[in-house]
Design a protein around this motif. Structure first.
Motif, PDB file in Angstrom:
ATOM      1  N   ARG A   1       0.827  -1.204   0.000  1.00 37.85           N
ATOM      2  CA  ARG A   1       0.000   0.000   0.000  1.00 37.85           C
ATOM      3  C   ARG A   1       0.860   1.253   0.000  1.00 37.85           C
ATOM      4  O   ARG A   1       2.060   1.192   0.229  1.00 37.85           O
ATOM      5  CB  ARG A   1      -0.926   0.005   1.222  1.00 37.85           C
TER       6      ARG A   1
ATOM      7  N   HIS B   1      -3.282   2.553   9.402  1.00 44.80           N
ATOM      8  CA  HIS B   1      -4.605   2.735   8.812  1.00 44.80           C
ATOM      9  C   HIS B   1      -4.778   4.158   8.279  1.00 44.80           C
ATOM     10  O   HIS B   1      -5.294   4.353   7.181  1.00 44.80           O
ATOM     11  CB  HIS B   1      -5.677   2.415   9.868  1.00 44.80           C
TER      12      HIS B   1
ATOM     13  N   ALA C   1      -2.710   4.772   5.123  1.00 47.85           N
ATOM     14  CA  ALA C   1      -3.275   4.136   3.932  1.00 47.85           C
ATOM     15  C   ALA C   1      -4.593   4.762   3.488  1.00 47.85           C
ATOM     16  O   ALA C   1      -4.904   4.781   2.295  1.00 47.85           O
ATOM     17  CB  ALA C   1      -3.476   2.643   4.181  1.00 47.85           C
ATOM     18  N   THR C   2      -5.370   5.266   4.442  1.00 47.66           N
ATOM     19  CA  THR C   2      -6.744   5.675   4.084  1.00 47.66           C
ATOM     20  C   THR C   2      -7.082   7.124   4.417  1.00 47.66           C
ATOM     21  O   THR C   2      -8.129   7.618   4.010  1.00 47.66           O
ATOM     22  CB  THR C   2      -7.773   4.799   4.836  1.00 47.66           C
ATOM     23  N   GLN C   3      -6.244   7.785   5.191  1.00 44.58           N
ATOM     24  CA  GLN C   3      -6.501   9.147   5.698  1.00 44.58           C
ATOM     25  C   GLN C   3      -7.767   9.184   6.572  1.00 44.58           C
ATOM     26  O   GLN C   3      -8.347  10.245   6.807  1.00 44.58           O
ATOM     27  CB  GLN C   3      -6.588  10.154   4.534  1.00 44.58           C
ATOM     28  N   THR C   4      -8.171   8.026   7.062  1.00 43.63           N
ATOM     29  CA  THR C   4      -9.360   7.952   7.922  1.00 43.63           C
ATOM     30  C   THR C   4      -9.085   7.016   9.089  1.00 43.63           C
ATOM     31  O   THR C   4      -8.070   6.312   9.103  1.00 43.63           O
ATOM     32  CB  THR C   4     -10.567   7.377   7.164  1.00 43.63           C
TER      33      THR C   4
ATOM     34  N   ARG D   1      -1.840   7.718   1.368  1.00 44.31           N
ATOM     35  CA  ARG D   1      -2.876   8.399   0.582  1.00 44.31           C
ATOM     36  C   ARG D   1      -2.608   9.897   0.474  1.00 44.31           C
ATOM     37  O   ARG D   1      -2.721  10.476  -0.598  1.00 44.31           O
ATOM     38  CB  ARG D   1      -4.244   8.156   1.220  1.00 44.31           C
ATOM     39  N   ARG D   2      -2.297  10.556   1.560  1.00 40.88           N
ATOM     40  CA  ARG D   2      -2.133  12.003   1.537  1.00 40.88           C
ATOM     41  C   ARG D   2      -0.848  12.441   2.239  1.00 40.88           C
ATOM     42  O   ARG D   2      -0.883  12.993   3.343  1.00 40.88           O
ATOM     43  CB  ARG D   2      -3.335  12.686   2.212  1.00 40.88           C
ATOM     44  N   PRO D   3       0.300  12.218   1.567  1.00 38.28           N
ATOM     45  CA  PRO D   3       1.558  12.673   2.187  1.00 38.28           C
ATOM     46  C   PRO D   3       1.552  14.177   2.465  1.00 38.28           C
ATOM     47  O   PRO D   3       2.265  14.659   3.340  1.00 38.28           O
ATOM     48  CB  PRO D   3       2.625  12.308   1.145  1.00 38.28           C
ATOM     49  N   ASP D   4       0.709  14.907   1.731  1.00 36.02           N
ATOM     50  CA  ASP D   4       0.653  16.367   1.922  1.00 36.02           C
ATOM     51  C   ASP D   4      -0.152  16.759   3.150  1.00 36.02           C
ATOM     52  O   ASP D   4      -0.220  17.930   3.499  1.00 36.02           O
ATOM     53  CB  ASP D   4       0.066  17.032   0.671  1.00 36.02           C
ATOM     54  N   LEU D   5      -0.797  15.795   3.799  1.00 34.69           N
ATOM     55  CA  LEU D   5      -1.487  16.080   5.060  1.00 34.69           C
ATOM     56  C   LEU D   5      -0.764  15.387   6.213  1.00 34.69           C
ATOM     57  O   LEU D   5      -1.331  15.191   7.284  1.00 34.69           O
ATOM     58  CB  LEU D   5      -2.951  15.604   4.999  1.00 34.69           C
ATOM     59  N   THR D   6       0.462  14.993   5.965  1.00 31.92           N
ATOM     60  CA  THR D   6       1.225  14.209   6.932  1.00 31.92           C
ATOM     61  C   THR D   6       2.560  14.913   7.160  1.00 31.92           C
ATOM     62  O   THR D   6       3.104  15.493   6.223  1.00 31.92           O
ATOM     63  CB  THR D   6       1.465  12.789   6.369  1.00 31.92           C
TER      64      THR D   6
END
Ligand code: SF4
Lengths: 472, 198
Positions: free
Chosen positions: A50, A152, A155-158, A53-58
């Motif tokens: 996997r 989790h 992988a899913t941003q959730t 999903r959002r490296p820009d929010l991490t």
């Protein structure tokens, strides 16, 4: 019936309600990482083929086990060095920005998020660290998660999580001179216990909370987890907006106005109901210090060490007995007579600029007592720069304290070279007085930066008001 | 994901409350354990005491830990769960758990079961008198059975299903990807990003 701030944020981030039979699927606006609890999450991600999903929010930072003595300081645990390297590698591999020691934006994960304008009212924030609750000071819903949940979210941003209940802690009146946000939250935890907020999000409200600076609110929300609660929040207000206005990346002009209007809508409605309410009178709050081995085992500095028989339940009595043995304290003795050999000012609870100012103010014209080692570790590179700009470094070193150039958790959790030795006793501005937290068989009394600095001067637990005016 | 349905085992009584995750695994053991899955940090500082429960021969092989109130408070380190599992524990019984510990345990298939303090007292007494007392933990019926007693317990239905079926949580969530994307598109436009390029 109206909604609470927490309910509004929760509802606004619910991707799927009651899936998995009860838990809601929440969208995560910001995911913070540090080196200690994340390696296996990335391993798991890779093993399953996997991606993030959002490296820009991490965003990642190395804070827990890094040396703070200098940029080239040595890791005393090779695993710590490997962890820092691995965080860098993992972040690089997945395109996640990471703050390395020496970077302008480096620091303790809970300190840098707000500093860089990443945390705003109404957001959801998670991190592999229980003190993520700190960020609730901005009216964000912020809480700690474990390694599997990190995987989790990557992988899913959730995140699937059960909806907590709402608890209000209303602090009426005004804090007296000498009482701080740390004393306030320690008083609360002593009153409701380490499980008092369990299953709840605590909203702090009332005159005394409104009067706190953002730093003070962060201290308050930081320790929400020590009362067992999932998160702590403070409704966003003019103090919040003024702090955010000067942060990098904030919108300008009409966009700023639109954001502020949105943030204002996030306050708890007047007719919203809480599942539980606790009221504290701020005017009764005095400088506090812990005597035991959990944060609820605390008392005012001018109190005496309680005896086990003063507690209501057999369980509390046993816990108090164990704590007194570990802490080597006798019931009935005065807390102010307890001699200490170590003072730590720093951590995500009290490692921000206001905390350093407060400690320096007590130390100005005074000296750290002989035989006491005082360590001051800034919470971030920015806090360090500011402290130097204001000349606080000179106050600390002039008084005989060790002022560290690199930010990090340091003696808060004993993961770098700053752990305490067996039998040593500290006043620490951190948040946990657990057995062995700052080093095996070391003893911790948690307190505010003011109490910590005053204790450094006398070599025993002391409130600043009791120092007299022996400044040179 | 570890599956969990019904387990019958013996129990180790841990007569302590506020067993925080720093006690379950002291911080100094965490980095190496995270990196390698190796090491033995479980209750490391308490194990120095020969009288400590885990050192007693009669409790070797116990798979159910019976602890006091507020078990697993403090740090979010999931290694606390891994360390218990590595030592052979499949279940922890306590009157109340730290939230993050409980969620971590449920993610990893170490079952955290909340029982009334009275039941915990009884289990302590029973297992101290006879360490071979069998205890049944049944996730299907949500019951703990020992001696002639049956205690009901609750586990969030979501986690219960996951554990019974052994579901891969991430895989399952990704089945809702369209909804996640929809939510993502509707996010406020001005939210911060951690880097400028996307
Ligand atoms: S300063 Fe202490 S409490 Fe805060 S994140 Fe670091 S180790 Fe945790």
């Amino acid at each position: 019936m109206g909604s609470t701030l927490a309910q509004k944020v929760w509802a606004g981030h619910t991707v799927r309600r009651g899936g998995f039979g009860g838990d809601d699927l929440l969208y995560v606006d910001l995911h913070l990482l540090h080196e200690v609890n994340t390696p296996r999450a990335f391993d798991g991600l890779r093993a399953a083929g996997r991606t993030v999903r959002r490296p820009d929010l991490t965003v990642g930072t190395e804070d827990h086990n890094v040396p703070t003595i200098s940029l080239t300081g040595l890791f005393d645990d090779p695993a710590g060095r490997r962890q820092a390297a691995q965080l860098r590698d993992n972040c690089d591999a997945f395109g996640i920005p990471v703050h390395r020691r020496g970077d302008d934006g480096h620091g303790i994960v809970h300190v840098i998020g707000p500093e860089q304008g990443l945390v705003r009212p109404g957001m959801t924030v998670v991190c592999c660290d229980s003190h993520t609750t700190t960020l609730g000071a901005f009216g964000a819903l912020a809480f700690g998660i474990g390694t599997s949940q990190v995987e989790h979210v990557l992988a899913t941003q959730t995140l699937w999580t059960g909806r907590p209940k709402d608890m209000a802690v209303t602090v009426t009146g005004t804090l007296p001179a000498g009482a701080t946000a740390k004393d306030l939250v320690m008083t609360l935890i002593a009153r409701i216990g380490t499980g008092g907020g369990q299953g709840h999000i605590i909203e702090y409200r009332g005159e005394a909370v409104d009067a706190l600076s953002m730093e003070g609110r962060m201290t308050l929300c930081n320790m929400s987890v020590e009362a067992g609660s999932k998160a702590g929040v403070v409704g966003p207000d003019e103090t919040t907006f003024a702090y955010l206005r000067t942060r990098p990346g904030m919108p300008e002009g009409a966009d700023w106005d639109a954001e502020v209007a949105h943030w204002k809508s996030l306050r708890t409605d007047p007719d919203a109901e809480f599942d539980r309410e606790v009221v504290l009178d701020a005017s009764t709050i005095r400088p506090y210090v812990s005597w035991g081995t959990n944060p609820a085992q605390s008392a005012p500095v001018d109190a005496r060490v309680p005896g086990p028989d003063e507690f209501a339940t057999p369980e509390e009595r046993t816990a108090a007995e164990r704590a007194l043995t570990y802490m080597d304290l006798r019931p009935g003795s005065r807390l102010q007579d307890i001699g200490i050999d170590t003072v730590f000012v720093g951590s995500c609870t009290n490692g921000r600029i206001e905390d350093l100012r407060a400690a320096a103010e007590v130390l100005r014209g005074r000296r750290v007592a002989d035989g006491v080692r005082m360590l001051v570790v800034p919470g971030s590179a920015a806090v360090h720069r500011q402290a130097v700009d204001e000349g606080l470094d000179k106050v600390f070193t002039g008084a005989g304290a060790d002022f560290r150039p690199i930010a990090g958790c340091s003696m808060c959790c004993g993961l770098n070279e700053d752990r305490m030795k067996a039998g040593q006793r500290a006043v620490s501005t951190s948040n946990r007085n657990f057995e062995g937290r700052q080093g095996k068989q070391a003893r911790t009394h948690i307190a505010s930066p003011e109490v910590a600095a005053a204790s450094a001067v006398t070599g025993r637990i002391t409130a600043p008001a009791d120092l007299g005016d022996g400044r040179s | 994901m570890n599956r969990f349905t019904v387990h019958v085992g013996t129990a180790l009584p841990l007569r302590r409350s506020n067993v925080d995750t720093d006690q379950i695994i002291p911080a100094r053991f965490v980095p190496y354990f995270q990196l390698t899955g190796q090491g033995n940090g479980l209750f490391a500082d308490w194990r120095d005491d020969p009288a400590f429960a885990t050192n007693q021969p009669q409790y070797q092989g116990a798979t159910i830990l019976v602890a006091g109130n507020e078990f697993g408070t403090g740090s979010s380190r999931e290694s606390a769960v891994w360390a218990l599992q590595k030592a052979g524990f499949l279940v922890v019984l306590a009157p109340r758990f730290g939230d993050i510990f409980r969620e971590n345990a449920l993610m990893r298939g170490l079952l955290p079961v909340q029982l009334p303090a009275l039941a915990i007292e009884l289990l302590w007494a029973l297992t101290e008198a006879d360490p071979s007392t069998p205890v049944t933990v049944d996730l299907e019926t949500q019951q703990v059975r020992f001696a002639d007693r049956t205690e009901e317990f609750e586990v969030p239905e979501a986690a219960r299903r996951r554990l019974l079926d052994g579901t891969d949580t991430i895989g399952d969530t990704l089945r809702h990807e369209a909804e996640i994307t929809l939510h993502e598109r509707a996010r406020r436009p001005l939210l911060p990003r951690t880097r400028s390029a996307v």
